[in-house]
Design a protein around this motif. Structure first.
Motif, PDB file in Angstrom:
ATOM      1  N   UNK A  68      40.652 -30.986  85.949  1.00 12.50           N
ATOM      2  CA  UNK A  68      39.627 -31.603  85.102  1.00 12.50           C
ATOM      3  C   UNK A  68      39.172 -30.668  83.992  1.00 12.50           C
ATOM      4  N   UNK A  69      39.414 -29.371  84.144  1.00 11.35           N
ATOM      5  CA  UNK A  69      39.034 -28.412  83.100  1.00 11.35           C
ATOM      6  C   UNK A  69      39.733 -28.703  81.779  1.00 11.35           C
ATOM      7  N   UNK A  70      40.876 -29.408  81.842  1.00 18.62           N
ATOM      8  CA  UNK A  70      41.586 -29.726  80.597  1.00 18.62           C
ATOM      9  C   UNK A  70      40.718 -30.565  79.655  1.00 18.62           C
ATOM     10  N   UNK A  71      39.811 -31.356  80.245  1.00 20.65           N
ATOM     11  CA  UNK A  71      38.948 -32.189  79.405  1.00 20.65           C
ATOM     12  C   UNK A  71      37.897 -31.371  78.675  1.00 20.65           C
ATOM     13  N   UNK A  72      37.570 -30.202  79.208  1.00 19.81           N
ATOM     14  CA  UNK A  72      36.658 -29.320  78.482  1.00 19.81           C
ATOM     15  C   UNK A  72      37.398 -28.623  77.337  1.00 19.81           C
ATOM     16  N   UNK A  73      38.665 -28.314  77.547  1.00 14.75           N
ATOM     17  CA  UNK A  73      39.446 -27.646  76.502  1.00 14.75           C
ATOM     18  C   UNK A  73      39.857 -28.617  75.398  1.00 14.75           C
ATOM     19  N   UNK A  74      40.223 -29.843  75.806  1.00 15.21           N
ATOM     20  CA  UNK A  74      40.664 -30.837  74.825  1.00 15.21           C
ATOM     21  C   UNK A  74      40.042 -32.182  75.203  1.00 15.21           C
ATOM     22  N   UNK A  75      38.777 -32.415  74.823  1.00  9.77           N
ATOM     23  CA  UNK A  75      38.094 -33.645  75.233  1.00  9.77           C
ATOM     24  C   UNK A  75      38.689 -34.911  74.631  1.00  9.77           C
ATOM     25  N   UNK A  76      39.384 -34.783  73.515  1.00 12.19           N
ATOM     26  CA  UNK A  76      40.137 -35.887  72.954  1.00 12.19           C
ATOM     27  C   UNK A  76      41.512 -35.371  72.550  1.00 12.19           C
ATOM     28  N   UNK A  86      34.651 -23.896  77.049  1.00 14.92           N
ATOM     29  CA  UNK A  86      35.295 -24.740  78.052  1.00 14.92           C
ATOM     30  C   UNK A  86      35.209 -24.127  79.442  1.00 14.92           C
ATOM     31  N   UNK A  87      35.454 -22.817  79.539  1.00 15.68           N
ATOM     32  CA  UNK A  87      35.420 -22.143  80.844  1.00 15.68           C
ATOM     33  C   UNK A  87      34.009 -22.129  81.417  1.00 15.68           C
TER      34      UNK A  87
END
Length: 413
Positions: A68-76, A86-87
């Motif tokens: 789910x951390x990928x959504x913090x790095x690339x929310x769209x 993001x971290x």
């Protein structure tokens, strides 16, 4: 819930909670000192006291696979946010969901964009650099795409970290080129010489790559060309797998195979030292894992939703059948607690057994013997849970090695 004394020194005594032990839930006291559980049900006093009446005290959650951390790095799609932001945000989401130990499932891929090696190295470095500011134990699952031969230097570097990562053998390349007439759950062993392959030059295949292309930041046609080039390297894959497995064995890290569909697949990776079957897709693969003494992992969202979103095995049924040792957050951190709540409501197993799926089970699968249960000597990774009868549970507080990582007081109190 009231706190007395300082929060940065001395022993903490939890009083009045319903304490979730290995095989029962009892109202008792728990003393933590020096970051570990020092006493259960004793008479010792603490420098500070947590009045936990009306709450359940349980082992904190261990998430062995979460992306789910990928959504913090690339929310769209194509929209990247600063890595440190993001971290830090991911870490706070983990603490708020009771997750004291998290393995971020970081895909090491030949793809450009979100899952590129450059992005992966940056994520690992950011987690290392920010470690003193993070509230929970952030680790890495090296979710290695078996066609990404150029990842070896990154894997060797990551294996030297003080907090050891795990290695997951992931082959979405072979899955991607699978002939459309064959369901992904029915696909043969990835190394099979007669593996059924789609027409990689057809417009239909390019369209199938739409989601992957968006993630990678390229067009469908460009992605199709990339995967065709990679597929030509298939003869070199077994040697690369052997090299990565050898590095994992030397480092003594947990190793997993991902999306097993055949007993042959499980046997292949078990022989290399990968003793965890992550998200087996058919009953034959799960049974082969159990017969081989392997750990079996399913996704919590699967259990919450009542089944797999892609038509694979239902996690709840596997829990009831004794074919599940751990539930991972997969793509949604709140799913771990929600999964236990649904399984508990459905009476799939006693509550202590269900809780073990998100604490002791994943801890043991990851070779972490110092956490995951409330017993004397264990690391004091604990959660206070507000779980009313017939209601939805919520994390009230999270402790990591005895240190408060998260606390929330509802407006109504």
């Amino acid at each position: 819930m009231t706190y007395q004394g300082k929060i940065d020194a001395g022993a903490t005594l939890f009083q009045g909670a319903q304490v979730l032990l290995a095989d029962q839930i009892v109202e008792t006291s728990v003393l933590i000192e020096g970051g570990r559980i020092a006493e259960i049900g004793g008479t010792s006093a603490g420098d500070r006291v947590v009045d936990a009446r009306g709450l359940m005290l349980a082992p904190a959650l261990v998430d062995l696979h979460g992306d789910a951390f990928e959504r913090q790095m690339m929310p769209r799609p194509g929209v990247f946010f600063p890595m440190d932001t993001a971290v830090l945000e991911t870490d706070r989401q983990l603490a708020a969901n009771g997750i004291a130990t998290a393995y971020h499932s970081l895909t090491l891929s030949w793809e450009p964009g979100l899952r590129s090696l450059e992005q992966s190295r940056g994520t690992i470095q950011a987690i290392r650099d920010l470690a003193p500011r993070l509230t929970v134990e952030n680790r890495i699952q090296l979710r290695w795409e078996t066609f990404c031969f150029e990842a070896m230097d990154l894997i060797d570097w990551a294996l030297q970290a003080p907090l050891k990562p795990s290695i997951a053998f992931n082959d979405h390349t072979t899955m991607g080129v699978l002939h459309p007439d064959v369901p992904i759950q029915k696909r043969p062993f990835d190394q099979a010489p007669d593996f059924p392959v789609a027409d990689l030059h057809s417009p239909a295949f390019a369209r199938k790559m739409d989601k992957r292309a968006k993630r990678a930041g390229v067009t469908e046609e460009e992605y199709a060309a990339l995967i065709r080039t990679r597929w030509e390297k298939r003869p070199d894959v077994p040697a690369a797998i052997g090299k990565v497995a050898e590095a994992g064995r030397r480092a003594g890290v947990a190793m997993l195979s991902h999306d097993d569909t055949q007993p042959e697949t499980r046997a292949y990776y078990r022989a290399l030292g990968a003793t965890v079957s992550e998200f087996p897709m058919v009953i034959e693969a799960a049974q082969a894992a159990r017969e081989g003494g392997d750990f079996i992992v399913f996704g919590s969202p699967n259990a919450v939703r009542g089944g797999s979103h892609i038509g694979s095995l239902a996690a709840a049924d596997m829990v009831e059948a004794g074919l599940c040792d751990a539930l991972a957050s997969d793509y949604y951190y709140p799913a771990m607690l929600a999964a236990v709540a649904r399984l508990d409501a459905e009476k799939r197993a006693p509550r202590p057994e269900l809780w073990s799926l998100i604490s002791k089970g994943p801890a043991r699968a990851m070779k972490l013997d110092d956490r995951g249960e409330i017993s004397v000597g264990q690391r004091a990774d604990l959660v206070l849970v507000d779980w009313p009868d017939q209601g939805t549970p919520a994390i009230r507080a999270t402790y990591v090695a005895g240190r408060p990582a998260y606390a929330a007081m509802p407006l109504g109190q």
